[in-house]
Design a protein around this motif. Sequence first.
Motif, PDB file in Angstrom:
ATOM      1  N   THR A 226       0.832  -0.785   0.405  1.00 53.49           N
ATOM      2  CA  THR A 226      -0.173  -0.278   0.072  1.00 53.49           C
ATOM      3  C   THR A 226       1.105   1.266   0.209  1.00 53.49           C
ATOM      4  O   THR A 226      -0.074   2.623   0.241  1.00 53.49           O
ATOM      5  CB  THR A 226      -0.930   0.140   1.271  1.00 53.49           C
ATOM      6  OG1 THR A 226       0.034   0.049   2.920  1.00 53.49           O
ATOM      7  CG2 THR A 226      -1.535  -0.912   0.973  1.00 53.49           C
ATOM      8  N   LEU A 227       1.712   1.307  -0.030  1.00 51.90           N
ATOM      9  CA  LEU A 227       3.030   2.311   0.000  1.00 51.90           C
ATOM     10  C   LEU A 227       4.073   3.015  -1.090  1.00 51.90           C
ATOM     11  O   LEU A 227       3.665   1.814  -1.425  1.00 51.90           O
ATOM     12  CB  LEU A 227       4.317   1.910   1.019  1.00 51.90           C
ATOM     13  CG  LEU A 227       3.645   2.463   2.630  1.00 51.90           C
ATOM     14  CD1 LEU A 227       5.197   2.440   3.466  1.00 51.90           C
ATOM     15  CD2 LEU A 227       3.012   3.168   3.208  1.00 51.90           C
ATOM     16  N   ARG A 228       3.089   4.308  -1.822  1.00 53.25           N
ATOM     17  CA  ARG A 228       3.875   4.363  -2.639  1.00 53.25           C
ATOM     18  C   ARG A 228       4.431   5.523  -2.324  1.00 53.25           C
ATOM     19  O   ARG A 228       4.345   6.191  -1.344  1.00 53.25           O
ATOM     20  CB  ARG A 228       3.058   4.629  -3.740  1.00 53.25           C
ATOM     21  CG  ARG A 228       2.034   3.235  -4.093  1.00 53.25           C
ATOM     22  CD  ARG A 228       2.500   2.469  -5.190  1.00 53.25           C
ATOM     23  NE  ARG A 228       1.770   1.793  -5.128  1.00 53.25           N
ATOM     24  CZ  ARG A 228       1.557   0.230  -4.924  1.00 53.25           C
ATOM     25  NH1 ARG A 228       2.661   0.407  -3.677  1.00 53.25           N
ATOM     26  NH2 ARG A 228       1.397  -0.828  -4.817  1.00 53.25           N
ATOM     27  N   GLY A 229       5.622   6.022  -3.658  1.00 53.02           N
ATOM     28  CA  GLY A 229       5.808   7.050  -3.668  1.00 53.02           C
ATOM     29  C   GLY A 229       5.040   8.781  -4.511  1.00 53.02           C
ATOM     30  O   GLY A 229       3.952   8.375  -3.845  1.00 53.02           O
ATOM     31  N   THR A 242      17.813   4.342   7.780  1.00 56.86           N
ATOM     32  CA  THR A 242      19.150   3.960   7.416  1.00 56.86           C
ATOM     33  C   THR A 242      18.445   3.119   6.078  1.00 56.86           C
ATOM     34  O   THR A 242      17.118   3.504   5.541  1.00 56.86           O
ATOM     35  CB  THR A 242      19.579   2.315   7.751  1.00 56.86           C
ATOM     36  OG1 THR A 242      17.816   1.320   7.509  1.00 56.86           O
ATOM     37  CG2 THR A 242      19.151   2.973   9.265  1.00 56.86           C
ATOM     38  N   GLU A 243      19.178   3.029   4.470  1.00 59.13           N
ATOM     39  CA  GLU A 243      20.169   2.875   4.066  1.00 59.13           C
ATOM     40  C   GLU A 243      19.558   1.626   3.547  1.00 59.13           C
ATOM     41  O   GLU A 243      18.355   1.630   2.320  1.00 59.13           O
ATOM     42  CB  GLU A 243      21.144   2.478   3.091  1.00 59.13           C
ATOM     43  CG  GLU A 243      21.984   3.822   3.162  1.00 59.13           C
ATOM     44  CD  GLU A 243      21.090   5.333   2.969  1.00 59.13           C
ATOM     45  OE1 GLU A 243      20.146   4.385   1.266  1.00 59.13           O
ATOM     46  OE2 GLU A 243      21.260   6.188   3.295  1.00 59.13           O
ATOM     47  N   PRO A 244      19.347   0.812   4.394  1.00 60.61           N
ATOM     48  CA  PRO A 244      18.221  -0.662   3.907  1.00 60.61           C
ATOM     49  C   PRO A 244      16.426  -0.500   4.070  1.00 60.61           C
ATOM     50  O   PRO A 244      16.237  -1.118   3.078  1.00 60.61           O
ATOM     51  CB  PRO A 244      18.665  -1.663   5.026  1.00 60.61           C
ATOM     52  CG  PRO A 244      19.619  -1.471   5.327  1.00 60.61           C
ATOM     53  CD  PRO A 244      20.393   0.255   5.257  1.00 60.61           C
ATOM     54  N   GLU A 245      16.043   0.655   4.658  1.00 56.51           N
ATOM     55  CA  GLU A 245      14.910   0.808   5.138  1.00 56.51           C
ATOM     56  C   GLU A 245      14.367   1.369   4.108  1.00 56.51           C
ATOM     57  O   GLU A 245      13.184   1.689   3.418  1.00 56.51           O
ATOM     58  CB  GLU A 245      14.939   1.522   6.318  1.00 56.51           C
ATOM     59  CG  GLU A 245      14.893   1.218   7.991  1.00 56.51           C
ATOM     60  CD  GLU A 245      14.927   1.540   9.122  1.00 56.51           C
ATOM     61  OE1 GLU A 245      14.228   1.210   9.806  1.00 56.51           O
ATOM     62  OE2 GLU A 245      15.091   3.583   8.665  1.00 56.51           O
ATOM     63  N   LEU A 246      15.666   2.685   3.759  1.00 61.78           N
ATOM     64  CA  LEU A 246      15.112   3.367   2.880  1.00 61.78           C
ATOM     65  C   LEU A 246      14.722   2.292   0.899  1.00 61.78           C
ATOM     66  O   LEU A 246      13.609   2.706   0.312  1.00 61.78           O
ATOM     67  CB  LEU A 246      15.517   4.324   2.022  1.00 61.78           C
ATOM     68  CG  LEU A 246      16.147   5.515   3.257  1.00 61.78           C
ATOM     69  CD1 LEU A 246      17.279   6.787   3.240  1.00 61.78           C
ATOM     70  CD2 LEU A 246      14.653   6.425   3.708  1.00 61.78           C
ATOM     71  N   ALA A 247      15.526   1.371   0.592  1.00 57.03           N
ATOM     72  CA  ALA A 247      16.043   0.456   0.269  1.00 57.03           C
ATOM     73  C   ALA A 247      14.458  -0.360  -0.307  1.00 57.03           C
ATOM     74  O   ALA A 247      13.806  -0.427  -0.969  1.00 57.03           O
ATOM     75  CB  ALA A 247      16.945  -0.412   0.281  1.00 57.03           C
ATOM     76  N   ARG A 248      13.880  -0.158   1.349  1.00 57.34           N
ATOM     77  CA  ARG A 248      12.570  -1.486   0.830  1.00 57.34           C
ATOM     78  C   ARG A 248      11.778  -0.477   0.752  1.00 57.34           C
ATOM     79  O   ARG A 248      10.998  -0.841   0.121  1.00 57.34           O
ATOM     80  CB  ARG A 248      12.730  -1.932   2.895  1.00 57.34           C
ATOM     81  CG  ARG A 248      11.405  -2.674   2.233  1.00 57.34           C
ATOM     82  CD  ARG A 248      11.515  -3.994   2.043  1.00 57.34           C
ATOM     83  NE  ARG A 248       9.848  -4.689   2.325  1.00 57.34           N
ATOM     84  CZ  ARG A 248       9.232  -5.197   1.262  1.00 57.34           C
ATOM     85  NH1 ARG A 248       9.719  -4.705  -0.053  1.00 57.34           N
ATOM     86  NH2 ARG A 248       8.544  -6.048   1.266  1.00 57.34           N
ATOM     87  N   GLU A 251      11.196  -0.958  -2.865  1.00 49.62           N
ATOM     88  CA  GLU A 251      11.043  -2.047  -3.328  1.00 49.62           C
ATOM     89  C   GLU A 251       9.691  -1.588  -3.134  1.00 49.62           C
ATOM     90  O   GLU A 251       9.007  -2.025  -4.291  1.00 49.62           O
ATOM     91  CB  GLU A 251      11.359  -2.424  -2.611  1.00 49.62           C
ATOM     92  CG  GLU A 251      12.974  -3.244  -3.220  1.00 49.62           C
ATOM     93  CD  GLU A 251      12.988  -4.271  -1.391  1.00 49.62           C
ATOM     94  OE1 GLU A 251      12.843  -5.272  -1.009  1.00 49.62           O
ATOM     95  OE2 GLU A 251      15.070  -4.826  -1.571  1.00 49.62           O
ATOM     96  N   MET A 252       8.839  -1.345  -2.323  1.00 50.14           N
ATOM     97  CA  MET A 252       7.766  -1.424  -1.995  1.00 50.14           C
ATOM     98  C   MET A 252       6.836  -0.334  -3.427  1.00 50.14           C
ATOM     99  O   MET A 252       5.658  -1.074  -3.608  1.00 50.14           O
ATOM    100  CB  MET A 252       6.673  -0.839  -1.012  1.00 50.14           C
ATOM    101  CG  MET A 252       7.121  -1.895   0.542  1.00 50.14           C
ATOM    102  SD  MET A 252       7.299  -1.336   2.352  1.00 50.14           S
ATOM    103  CE  MET A 252       5.094  -1.812   1.551  1.00 50.14           C
ATOM    104  N   ASP A 253       7.560   0.818  -3.127  1.00 52.90           N
ATOM    105  CA  ASP A 253       7.119   1.327  -4.151  1.00 52.90           C
ATOM    106  C   ASP A 253       6.863   0.822  -5.518  1.00 52.90           C
ATOM    107  O   ASP A 253       5.923   1.413  -6.881  1.00 52.90           O
ATOM    108  CB  ASP A 253       7.845   3.149  -4.707  1.00 52.90           C
ATOM    109  CG  ASP A 253       7.153   3.679  -5.020  1.00 52.90           C
ATOM    110  OD1 ASP A 253       6.104   4.226  -5.771  1.00 52.90           O
ATOM    111  OD2 ASP A 253       7.960   4.700  -5.711  1.00 52.90           O
TER     112      ASP A 253
END
Length: 254
Positions: A226-229, A242-248, A251-253
Amino acid sequence: MAETDPLAKCQRVAALWAEVESGGWTPSNSADSGLLICGRPERPELVAPGDLPRRSLGSLAGRQALVHAIAHIEFNAINLGLDAALRFPGMPEAFYRDWLSVAVDEARHFRMLSDRLVEMGVAYGDFPAHGGLWDMAERTAHDVMIRMALVPRVLEARGLDVTPGMIERLRAAGDDRTVGLLEIILEEEERHVAIGSHWFTELCAERGLDPDETFETLLEQYFSGTLRGPFNFPARRRAGFTEPELARLAEMDA
């Protein structure tokens, strides 16, 4: 927190913070969270997000509706700050002070936007709104770590993502007065999200959890698909992502 009149709530929050800063009142962890009530006025009418009409920012009505929507978010954020400061026992005093300070900022933001609505010929409550922010507060009321992960770091962080685009469109429409208010709010909201990041990380450490993995698990559990940019990655980095959080999130977007 139970105060229903928006202006009175803002005044009472400011008075409480003045007592905290003067040493006249110390945040306590002894509140009975079962008795906490979210005070809201009878208006605006709350509807499902999909039932809110879409309006162009090229029209006055469209700009009124946008400012009203942001004012409603800020009003809910007052209650969110107060709730975080009162609901969860056993946290360090700095936790309670942090969230009371957020409530103070949100009350000031609400008053700025409420005054702007009056300048635009309307008032808070004149448009329908939705209650998504508070719905998530209720879903996370059982666990302070989950609250820190999902309310400031997901829902409130959406303001970091979408406000720059609003500012651009309002500037193009010639509404420099509202642009100035949103620039203030955007800058200060980074601190609020950073507070959520700080306490989420601290709580993960206390429980022996990896924060990156825990955040990803909670995103899957509560927001799967459900999360979109857009995502404002620079602002989110400054707010403790963190970078892993932003990468996730990316990915969801995708």
